[in-house]
Design a protein around this motif. Sequence first.
Motif, PDB file in Angstrom:
ATOM      1  N   ALA A  24      -7.205   5.743  11.881  1.00 27.06           N
ATOM      2  CA  ALA A  24      -6.375   4.600  11.490  1.00 27.06           C
ATOM      3  C   ALA A  24      -6.980   3.832  10.321  1.00 27.06           C
ATOM      4  CB  ALA A  24      -6.168   3.662  12.679  1.00 27.06           C
ATOM      5  N   GLY A  25      -8.236   4.136   9.993  1.00 21.61           N
ATOM      6  CA  GLY A  25      -8.896   3.473   8.870  1.00 21.61           C
ATOM      7  C   GLY A  25      -9.858   2.377   9.281  1.00 21.61           C
ATOM      8  N   VAL A 152      -3.536   0.563  13.597  1.00 21.81           N
ATOM      9  CA  VAL A 152      -2.813   1.789  13.932  1.00 21.81           C
ATOM     10  C   VAL A 152      -2.275   2.451  12.670  1.00 21.81           C
ATOM     11  CG1 VAL A 152      -2.141   0.936  16.210  1.00 21.81           C
ATOM     12  CG2 VAL A 152      -0.616   0.578  14.255  1.00 21.81           C
ATOM     13  N   ALA A 153      -1.888   3.709  12.823  1.00 14.81           N
ATOM     14  CA  ALA A 153      -1.197   4.468  11.782  1.00 14.81           C
ATOM     15  C   ALA A 153      -0.476   5.598  12.494  1.00 14.81           C
ATOM     16  CB  ALA A 153      -2.175   5.014  10.744  1.00 14.81           C
ATOM     17  N   SER A 154       0.563   6.126  11.879  1.00 17.01           N
ATOM     18  CA  SER A 154       1.306   7.210  12.509  1.00 17.01           C
ATOM     19  C   SER A 154       0.407   8.436  12.651  1.00 17.01           C
ATOM     20  CB  SER A 154       2.529   7.571  11.672  1.00 17.01           C
ATOM     21  OG  SER A 154       2.131   8.155  10.442  1.00 17.01           O
ATOM     22  N   PRO A 155       0.652   9.274  13.659  1.00 21.01           N
ATOM     23  CA  PRO A 155      -0.155  10.483  13.833  1.00 21.01           C
ATOM     24  C   PRO A 155      -0.178  11.349  12.576  1.00 21.01           C
ATOM     25  CG  PRO A 155       1.169  10.104  15.786  1.00 21.01           C
ATOM     26  CD  PRO A 155       1.633   9.113  14.758  1.00 21.01           C
ATOM     27  N   ARG A 158      -2.440   9.761   9.868  1.00 23.05           N
ATOM     28  CA  ARG A 158      -3.851   9.899  10.221  1.00 23.05           C
ATOM     29  C   ARG A 158      -4.325  11.331  10.014  1.00 23.05           C
ATOM     30  NH1 ARG A 158      -3.080   8.429  15.969  1.00 23.05           N
ATOM     31  NH2 ARG A 158      -5.239   9.112  16.216  1.00 23.05           N
ATOM     32  N   ALA A 159      -3.493  12.306  10.352  1.00 23.85           N
ATOM     33  CA  ALA A 159      -3.859  13.712  10.163  1.00 23.85           C
ATOM     34  C   ALA A 159      -3.980  14.045   8.679  1.00 23.85           C
ATOM     35  CB  ALA A 159      -2.829  14.617  10.832  1.00 23.85           C
ATOM     36  N   ARG A 160      -3.071  13.518   7.866  1.00 28.84           N
ATOM     37  CA  ARG A 160      -3.146  13.762   6.419  1.00 28.84           C
ATOM     38  C   ARG A 160      -4.441  13.199   5.838  1.00 28.84           C
ATOM     39  NH1 ARG A 160       2.596  13.001   6.589  1.00 28.84           N
ATOM     40  NH2 ARG A 160       2.370  10.741   6.356  1.00 28.84           N
ATOM     41  N   ARG A 161      -4.830  12.018   6.307  1.00 28.68           N
ATOM     42  CA  ARG A 161      -6.083  11.426   5.833  1.00 28.68           C
ATOM     43  C   ARG A 161      -7.276  12.292   6.212  1.00 28.68           C
ATOM     44  NH1 ARG A 161      -4.875   5.275   7.940  1.00 28.68           N
ATOM     45  NH2 ARG A 161      -3.278   4.730   6.383  1.00 28.68           N
ATOM     46  N   ARG A 162      -7.238  12.840   7.415  1.00 35.95           N
ATOM     47  CA  ARG A 162      -8.333  13.691   7.875  1.00 35.95           C
ATOM     48  C   ARG A 162      -8.428  14.954   7.027  1.00 35.95           C
ATOM     49  NH1 ARG A 162     -13.340  14.198   9.619  1.00 35.95           N
ATOM     50  NH2 ARG A 162     -13.653  15.949  11.048  1.00 35.95           N
ATOM     51  N   VAL A 178      -5.069  20.114  12.604  1.00 36.23           N
ATOM     52  CA  VAL A 178      -5.716  18.799  12.653  1.00 36.23           C
ATOM     53  C   VAL A 178      -4.884  17.840  13.494  1.00 36.23           C
ATOM     54  CG1 VAL A 178      -6.349  16.775  11.281  1.00 36.23           C
ATOM     55  CG2 VAL A 178      -6.937  19.069  10.473  1.00 36.23           C
ATOM     56  N   LEU A 179      -3.564  17.897  13.331  1.00 37.36           N
ATOM     57  CA  LEU A 179      -2.673  17.024  14.095  1.00 37.36           C
ATOM     58  C   LEU A 179      -2.761  17.329  15.585  1.00 37.36           C
ATOM     59  CD1 LEU A 179      -0.492  14.832  14.094  1.00 37.36           C
ATOM     60  CD2 LEU A 179       1.209  16.622  13.688  1.00 37.36           C
ATOM     61  N   ASP A 180      -2.797  18.612  15.938  1.00 36.70           N
ATOM     62  CA  ASP A 180      -2.898  18.998  17.349  1.00 36.70           C
ATOM     63  C   ASP A 180      -4.216  18.511  17.954  1.00 36.70           C
ATOM     64  OD1 ASP A 180      -0.450  20.226  17.173  1.00 36.70           O
ATOM     65  OD2 ASP A 180      -1.258  22.258  16.925  1.00 36.70           O
TER      66      ASP A 180
END
Length: 241
Positions: A24-25, A152-155, A158-162, A178-180
């Motif tokens: 979420a940052g 918070v941030a959308s799943p 957050r996955a895109r950032r990762r 990564v999302l899973d």
Amino acid sequence: MPTHHSLPPTRPTTVVAIDGPAGAGKSTVAKLLADRLGFEFLDTGAMYRCVTLAMLRVPITPSETNALQQLASDLQIELSGSVVRMNGEDVSDAIRTPEVSQAIGGVADNILVREILSDLQRRWASGKRVVTEGRDQGSVVFQDSRCKVFLVASPEERARRRVADLAQRGIDADLQSVLDQQNARDLADYSRPVGALIKAPDAVEISTDGISMHQVVDKLERLVQARLGQNLSAKFSSTKP
């Protein structure tokens, strides 16, 4: 710099407590906010990583609960800016290895280790102005904080950032994988019997979707001013988005 054993008794302090799911940052925002306000940043994750590194070096396993708790109790952990020392040794890089990351869950799930480190966090913050982040800072460690944030941030975001973070380190990662993995971690974090991710009842929820980290910090700075009445100097005035 005070250590685990030489810290003075807890006394009044000022804490901005930021909790939220992974990605979420929190860390980025907490460090930027601390710098903006002239507060100190409390890296709670570094403390758990120190215990994990010490555990791997002995070595013992998380299942050896008594030995692990004694190890955590005996450690001298010092935080000074970006430098982390364990028993006098600079372990700033050693605690960030994949081996430590893979093993930290078993340490963080130990209830007595969490109690030991929660107490250390309160004592470290004693008498200071602090920004801290984690998953139970507002709900457990600093329940008396008058400024709590649930970031918070959308799943998907957050996955895109990762994925982007891994790419910067030269590691290719599949977004869906990564999302899973992230969804599985979220489920585990929210359902942990110890140290679960919980939004404190008086926490303000802030989404980081679609805005820059500096814009998030602008929002948090205004919240700090409203909640804590801090008179911030021009040096720490808001940056432009």
